[in-house]
Design an enzyme around this catalytic site. Structure first.
Site, PDB file in Angstrom:
ATOM      1  N   ARG A   1     -27.523  28.531 -18.680  1.00 59.68           N
ATOM      2  CA  ARG A   1     -27.472  28.741 -17.224  1.00 59.68           C
ATOM      3  C   ARG A   1     -28.687  29.519 -16.733  1.00 59.68           C
ATOM      4  O   ARG A   1     -28.599  30.347 -15.836  1.00 59.68           O
ATOM      5  CB  ARG A   1     -26.211  29.506 -16.784  1.00 59.68           C
ATOM      6  CG  ARG A   1     -24.857  28.878 -16.952  1.00 59.68           C
ATOM      7  CD  ARG A   1     -24.691  27.564 -16.268  1.00 59.68           C
ATOM      8  NE  ARG A   1     -24.971  26.516 -17.231  1.00 59.68           N
ATOM      9  CZ  ARG A   1     -24.143  26.121 -18.191  1.00 59.68           C
ATOM     10  NH1 ARG A   1     -22.973  26.634 -18.284  1.00 59.68           N
ATOM     11  NH2 ARG A   1     -24.470  25.173 -19.040  1.00 59.68           N
TER      12      ARG A   1
ATOM     13  N   SER B   1     -17.416  28.143 -12.392  1.00 60.42           N
ATOM     14  CA  SER B   1     -17.226  29.394 -13.143  1.00 60.42           C
ATOM     15  C   SER B   1     -17.870  30.557 -12.410  1.00 60.42           C
ATOM     16  O   SER B   1     -19.013  30.468 -11.974  1.00 60.42           O
ATOM     17  CB  SER B   1     -17.879  29.288 -14.525  1.00 60.42           C
ATOM     18  OG  SER B   1     -17.237  28.291 -15.262  1.00 60.42           O
TER      19      SER B   1
ATOM     20  N   GLU C   1     -22.206  34.057 -12.885  1.00 58.38           N
ATOM     21  CA  GLU C   1     -22.948  32.797 -12.952  1.00 58.38           C
ATOM     22  C   GLU C   1     -23.248  32.325 -11.521  1.00 58.38           C
ATOM     23  O   GLU C   1     -24.266  31.699 -11.263  1.00 58.38           O
ATOM     24  CB  GLU C   1     -22.116  31.743 -13.691  1.00 58.38           C
ATOM     25  CG  GLU C   1     -22.771  30.372 -13.729  1.00 58.38           C
ATOM     26  CD  GLU C   1     -22.034  29.389 -14.630  1.00 58.38           C
ATOM     27  OE1 GLU C   1     -21.478  29.787 -15.667  1.00 58.38           O
ATOM     28  OE2 GLU C   1     -22.024  28.198 -14.274  1.00 58.38           O
TER      29      GLU C   1
HETATM   30  C1  LIG Z   1     -15.570  22.647  -8.899  1.00 59.99           C
HETATM   31  C2  LIG Z   1     -16.876  23.067  -9.507  1.00 59.99           C
HETATM   32  C3  LIG Z   1     -17.103  22.844 -10.851  1.00 59.99           C
HETATM   33  C4  LIG Z   1     -18.315  23.247 -11.446  1.00 59.99           C
HETATM   34  N1  LIG Z   1     -18.523  23.022 -12.770  1.00 59.99           N
HETATM   35  C5  LIG Z   1     -19.699  23.367 -13.328  1.00 59.99           C
HETATM   36  C6  LIG Z   1     -19.970  23.094 -14.697  1.00 59.99           C
HETATM   37  O1  LIG Z   1     -19.150  22.521 -15.419  1.00 59.99           O
HETATM   38  N2  LIG Z   1     -21.166  23.479 -15.204  1.00 59.99           N
HETATM   39  C7  LIG Z   1     -22.125  24.088 -14.432  1.00 59.99           C
HETATM   40  O2  LIG Z   1     -23.220  24.392 -14.944  1.00 59.99           O
HETATM   41  N3  LIG Z   1     -21.897  24.364 -13.128  1.00 59.99           N
HETATM   42  C8  LIG Z   1     -20.720  24.010 -12.565  1.00 59.99           C
HETATM   43  N4  LIG Z   1     -20.485  24.292 -11.253  1.00 59.99           N
HETATM   44  C9  LIG Z   1     -21.518  24.999 -10.463  1.00 59.99           C
HETATM   45  C10 LIG Z   1     -22.488  24.045  -9.752  1.00 59.99           C
HETATM   46  O3  LIG Z   1     -21.925  22.743  -9.677  1.00 59.99           O
HETATM   47  C11 LIG Z   1     -23.822  23.962 -10.483  1.00 59.99           C
HETATM   48  O4  LIG Z   1     -24.419  25.222 -10.633  1.00 59.99           O
HETATM   49  C12 LIG Z   1     -24.774  23.047  -9.719  1.00 59.99           C
HETATM   50  O5  LIG Z   1     -25.841  22.705 -10.557  1.00 59.99           O
HETATM   51  C13 LIG Z   1     -25.295  23.685  -8.437  1.00 59.99           C
HETATM   52  O6  LIG Z   1     -26.059  22.720  -7.737  1.00 59.99           O
HETATM   53  P1  LIG Z   1     -26.249  22.869  -6.167  1.00 59.99           P
HETATM   54  O7  LIG Z   1     -27.186  21.806  -5.727  1.00 59.99           O
HETATM   55  O8  LIG Z   1     -24.951  22.900  -5.488  1.00 59.99           O
HETATM   56  O9  LIG Z   1     -26.966  24.262  -6.098  1.00 59.99           O
HETATM   57  P2  LIG Z   1     -26.724  25.452  -5.029  1.00 59.99           P
HETATM   58  O10 LIG Z   1     -25.361  25.987  -5.220  1.00 59.99           O
HETATM   59  O11 LIG Z   1     -27.095  24.992  -3.666  1.00 59.99           O
HETATM   60  O12 LIG Z   1     -27.782  26.497  -5.541  1.00 59.99           O
HETATM   61  C14 LIG Z   1     -27.640  27.118  -6.814  1.00 59.99           C
HETATM   62  C15 LIG Z   1     -28.952  27.834  -7.149  1.00 59.99           C
HETATM   63  O13 LIG Z   1     -29.966  26.850  -7.329  1.00 59.99           O
HETATM   64  C16 LIG Z   1     -31.037  27.084  -6.412  1.00 59.99           C
HETATM   65  N5  LIG Z   1     -31.564  25.786  -5.987  1.00 59.99           N
HETATM   66  C17 LIG Z   1     -30.906  24.773  -5.379  1.00 59.99           C
HETATM   67  N6  LIG Z   1     -31.764  23.752  -5.138  1.00 59.99           N
HETATM   68  C18 LIG Z   1     -32.965  24.135  -5.620  1.00 59.99           C
HETATM   69  C19 LIG Z   1     -34.260  23.545  -5.654  1.00 59.99           C
HETATM   70  N7  LIG Z   1     -34.507  22.336  -5.148  1.00 59.99           N
HETATM   71  N8  LIG Z   1     -35.283  24.242  -6.212  1.00 59.99           N
HETATM   72  C20 LIG Z   1     -35.070  25.478  -6.721  1.00 59.99           C
HETATM   73  N9  LIG Z   1     -33.886  26.099  -6.713  1.00 59.99           N
HETATM   74  C21 LIG Z   1     -32.847  25.432  -6.165  1.00 59.99           C
HETATM   75  C22 LIG Z   1     -30.424  27.870  -5.267  1.00 59.99           C
HETATM   76  O14 LIG Z   1     -31.406  28.623  -4.563  1.00 59.99           O
HETATM   77  C23 LIG Z   1     -29.438  28.738  -6.012  1.00 59.99           C
HETATM   78  O15 LIG Z   1     -30.123  29.824  -6.593  1.00 59.99           O
HETATM   79  C24 LIG Z   1     -19.290  23.893 -10.652  1.00 59.99           C
HETATM   80  C25 LIG Z   1     -19.065  24.092  -9.277  1.00 59.99           C
HETATM   81  C26 LIG Z   1     -17.874  23.686  -8.703  1.00 59.99           C
HETATM   82  C27 LIG Z   1     -17.656  23.905  -7.232  1.00 59.99           C
END
Ligand SMILES: Cc1cc2nc3c(=O)[nH]c(=O)nc-3n(C[C@H](O)[C@H](O)[C@H](O)COP(=O)(O)OP(=O)(O)OC[C@H]3O[C@@H](n4cnc5c(N)ncnc54)[C@H](O)[C@@H]3O)c2cc1C
Length: 293
Positions: free
Chosen positions: A170, A219, A289
């Protein structure tokens, strides 16, 4: 003159961030910026740096908790065709940061390109997945990445090889960078069979975790070495503990679910309480996380 002179068409003020996150809570962004292409995004970044404007980049909002006061700075939301493109070239997938990650996996499987199915059930965008090195018990996105194209801390367009990105549990070294796109190396295989595997993993998650539709950010804490955070939280008696509209899931103690009357403070107070209880019970310091804005 405001800092966003010349950017009026793509900057809105006081935009509620709840509409853009899975938790659907918290306050507004003072400025919300929707660049239409990469040059506009680079120009914004240069302006932020010149004018000392604090900024963040938002993907799908699946890993973010926005405080009730909101974010007193600029939030960049890179969406639209330029940022969401996905192209297939033999075993290589070229994806924009704004592309929906679960949809990308589905598209790859349709092309009989396999591997990513082990990352089933992770909502959000490709950019967010790369930044977080999203993954689970069957793998992480970093293992498929060949290159990452980004805007670096000096607003320069650069391409980094995967081994320069520092993929770890992560974690990446992409702080203060903006991911624009990524090339992923997959394998040619049986898309139907891989889709079956994808569905099995989703079923496994449905059994062990709260529903995907529940308001959460996945998480809350990272797993400390060799022990799942969920087990530590469960053993500390935290399942079902509630503050205001936030509750530690009765199904998986590393998820906090938000209900109708929730505030960001409820979730943050519950995180502090959970952390404290685990510290008292085990001496282990859990590390979030989720990203708290
Ligand atoms: C129901 C549920 C289940 C999940 N299960 C998992 C799992 O199994 N494993 C897991 O790892 N995660 C899980 N997550 C967390 C989440 O899905 C991941 O972390 C996902 O990769 C976040 O992507 P996002 O586009 O929504 O990022 P955001 O939530 O929008 O951002 C997360 C971080 O990434 C940065 N970011 C976003 N886009 C960019 C970009 N283009 N350039 C640089 N930085 C950027 C943001 O600034 C922030 O710091 C889960 C979430 C939910 C709601």
């Amino acid at each position: 003159m405001s800092w966003f002179s010349g950017f009026e068409k793509i900057v809105r003020t006081d935009v509620p961030l709840r509409e853009y996150t899975w938790y659907k809570l918290g306050g507004p962004a003072r400025w919300f910026c929707e660049p239409r292409d990469e040059d506009e995004l680079a120009a914004l970044l240069t302006r932020f740096r010149a004018d000392n404007i604090p900024w963040r980049i938002l993907g799908g909002g699946a890993n973010v908790i926005v405080r009730d006061a909101g974010f007193d700075g600029a939030v960049i939301h890179p969406r639209g065709p330029v940022f969401e493109r996905v192209e297939f070239d033999a075993e290589i997938v070229n994806a924009g940061a704004g592309a929906d990650f679960p949809k990308l996996i589905g598209a790859a499987l349709k092309h009989d390109l396999v591997g990513l199915e082990v990352l089933a059930g992770i909502p959000g965008t490709v950019g967010g997945a790369v930044r977080m090195n999203a993954g689970g018990r069957y793998g992480e996105i970093g293992r498929f990445v060949q290159t990452v194209r980004l805007l670096d801390v000096n607003s320069q367009f650069v391409t980094r090889a995967a081994d320069e990105v520092g993929f770890a549990y992560r974690h990446t070294n992409l702080d203060n960078c903006i991911v624009l796109g990524v090339t992923l190396k997959l394998q040619r295989g049986d898309g139907e069979r891989a889709l079956q595997r994808y569905r099995e993993i989703v079923t496994e998650k449905q059994r062990d975790q709260p529903a995907l539709a529940a308001r959460s950010a996945g998480s809350i804490f990272k797993n400390p070495p060799a022990q799942p955070a969920g087990r530590l939280l469960d053993e500390a008696g935290l399942k079902g503990v509630r503050i205001g509209g936030a509750e530690i899931s009765t199904r998986h103690a590393n998820f906090i679910i938000a209900y109708d009357d929730v505030t960001a403070d409820d979730v943050l107070n519950l995180i502090s309480l959970a952390k404290e209880r685990v510290r008292q019970a085990t001496g282990i310091e859990l590390e979030p996380e989720v990203e708290i804005w």
